[in-house]
Write a protein that holds these residues in place. Structure first.
Motif, short mmCIF file in Angstrom:
data_model
loop_
_atom_site.label_atom_id
_atom_site.label_comp_id
_atom_site.label_asym_id
_atom_site.label_seq_id
_atom_site.Cartn_x
_atom_site.Cartn_y
_atom_site.Cartn_z
N SER A 8 0.76 -1.32 0.04
CA SER A 8 -0.10 -0.18 0.32
C SER A 8 1.12 1.23 0.01
O SER A 8 1.85 1.29 0.42
CB SER A 8 -0.66 -0.03 0.92
OG SER A 8 -1.98 0.86 0.80
N THR A 9 0.48 2.05 -0.66
CA THR A 9 0.98 3.28 -1.04
C THR A 9 0.61 4.53 0.27
O THR A 9 1.35 5.51 0.17
CB THR A 9 1.53 3.84 -2.35
OG1 THR A 9 0.08 3.99 -2.95
CG2 THR A 9 2.42 3.03 -2.87
N ASN A 10 -0.84 4.19 0.58
CA ASN A 10 -1.62 5.09 1.05
C ASN A 10 -2.17 4.82 2.06
O ASN A 10 -2.23 5.77 3.33
CB ASN A 10 -2.87 5.98 0.26
CG ASN A 10 -3.79 4.97 0.39
OD1 ASN A 10 -3.31 3.32 0.00
ND2 ASN A 10 -4.81 4.63 -0.43
N GLY A 20 -1.08 -3.63 2.58
CA GLY A 20 -1.52 -4.13 0.72
C GLY A 20 -2.08 -5.80 1.45
O GLY A 20 -2.88 -6.06 0.28
N ILE A 21 -1.45 -6.73 2.32
CA ILE A 21 -1.90 -8.23 2.90
C ILE A 21 -3.71 -7.56 3.28
O ILE A 21 -4.67 -8.65 2.77
CB ILE A 21 -1.41 -8.55 3.36
CG1 ILE A 21 -0.04 -9.32 3.01
CG2 ILE A 21 -2.31 -9.89 4.34
CD1 ILE A 21 0.64 -9.29 3.99
N ALA A 22 -4.03 -6.75 3.89
CA ALA A 22 -5.58 -6.87 4.31
C ALA A 22 -6.19 -6.35 3.55
O ALA A 22 -7.92 -6.40 3.47
CB ALA A 22 -5.27 -5.65 5.06
N ASP A 28 -9.00 -5.16 8.01
CA ASP A 28 -9.13 -4.30 8.60
C ASP A 28 -7.38 -4.28 8.70
O ASP A 28 -6.89 -5.43 8.41
CB ASP A 28 -9.75 -4.05 10.22
CG ASP A 28 -8.97 -2.47 11.11
OD1 ASP A 28 -8.45 -1.82 10.25
OD2 ASP A 28 -9.03 -2.29 11.63
N PRO A 29 -6.51 -2.97 8.41
CA PRO A 29 -5.21 -3.89 8.07
C PRO A 29 -4.73 -3.23 9.56
O PRO A 29 -3.59 -4.60 10.01
CB PRO A 29 -4.42 -2.63 8.46
CG PRO A 29 -5.84 -1.96 6.43
CD PRO A 29 -7.34 -2.03 7.34
N ALA A 59 5.53 -1.85 -5.53
CA ALA A 59 4.21 -1.37 -5.05
C ALA A 59 2.72 -1.35 -5.67
O ALA A 59 3.27 -0.84 -7.04
CB ALA A 59 5.38 -0.13 -4.79
N GLY A 60 2.65 -0.85 -4.97
CA GLY A 60 0.78 -0.32 -5.96
C GLY A 60 0.30 0.51 -4.95
O GLY A 60 0.47 0.93 -3.74
N HIS A 61 -1.18 1.24 -5.21
CA HIS A 61 -1.95 2.08 -5.32
C HIS A 61 -3.17 0.94 -4.54
O HIS A 61 -3.45 0.17 -4.41
CB HIS A 61 -2.67 3.21 -5.47
CG HIS A 61 -3.16 4.02 -5.02
ND1 HIS A 61 -3.09 4.89 -3.96
CD2 HIS A 61 -4.82 4.00 -5.32
CE1 HIS A 61 -3.76 5.21 -3.28
NE2 HIS A 61 -5.39 4.96 -4.14
N THR A 62 -3.33 1.02 -3.05
CA THR A 62 -4.62 0.21 -2.26
C THR A 62 -5.76 1.22 -2.32
O THR A 62 -5.57 2.14 -2.56
CB THR A 62 -4.55 -0.88 -1.78
OG1 THR A 62 -3.87 -0.32 -0.18
CG2 THR A 62 -3.56 -1.66 -2.17
N ASN A 63 -7.04 0.37 -1.87
CA ASN A 63 -8.29 1.08 -2.16
C ASN A 63 -8.06 1.58 -0.67
O ASN A 63 -9.54 2.42 -0.28
CB ASN A 63 -9.70 0.46 -1.94
CG ASN A 63 -9.54 0.17 -4.02
OD1 ASN A 63 -9.15 0.93 -4.50
ND2 ASN A 63 -10.06 -0.56 -4.22
N ASN A 64 -7.09 1.36 0.64
CA ASN A 64 -7.52 1.61 1.73
C ASN A 64 -7.51 2.98 2.23
O ASN A 64 -7.06 3.90 1.48
CB ASN A 64 -6.75 1.23 3.11
CG ASN A 64 -6.80 -0.53 2.80
OD1 ASN A 64 -7.77 -0.99 2.39
ND2 ASN A 64 -6.08 -1.61 2.90
#
Length: 64
Positions: A8-10, A20-22, A28-29, A59-64
């Motif tokens: 996750s980047t955010n 990222g795993i969450a 929930d992370p 690296a990537g952008h997640t929705n959290n």
């Protein structure tokens, strides 16, 4: 199409591995972070696994 696990980047604390795993498992992370911390303190493998995941996961952008 299957989702890939990405860092996750955010929503990251250190490298974004737990977030990222969450995101992959739609939980929930904080839950992943607590489980990872318990593994790190009880077995010592959590630290090594985190470092390996931080190096391997893209690296990537997640929705959290």
């Amino acid at each position: 199409m299957s989702k890939k696990i990405v860092k996750s980047t955010n929503n990251k604390m250190i490298c974004g591995v737990c977030a990222g795993i969450a995101d992959q498992f739609d939980i929930d992370p904080t839950i992943v972070r607590v489980i990872w911390a318990i593994a790190a303190f009880m077995y010592g493998t959590g630290v090594i696994a985190y470092i390996i995941c931080a190096l391997i996961f893209p690296a990537g952008h997640t929705n959290n």
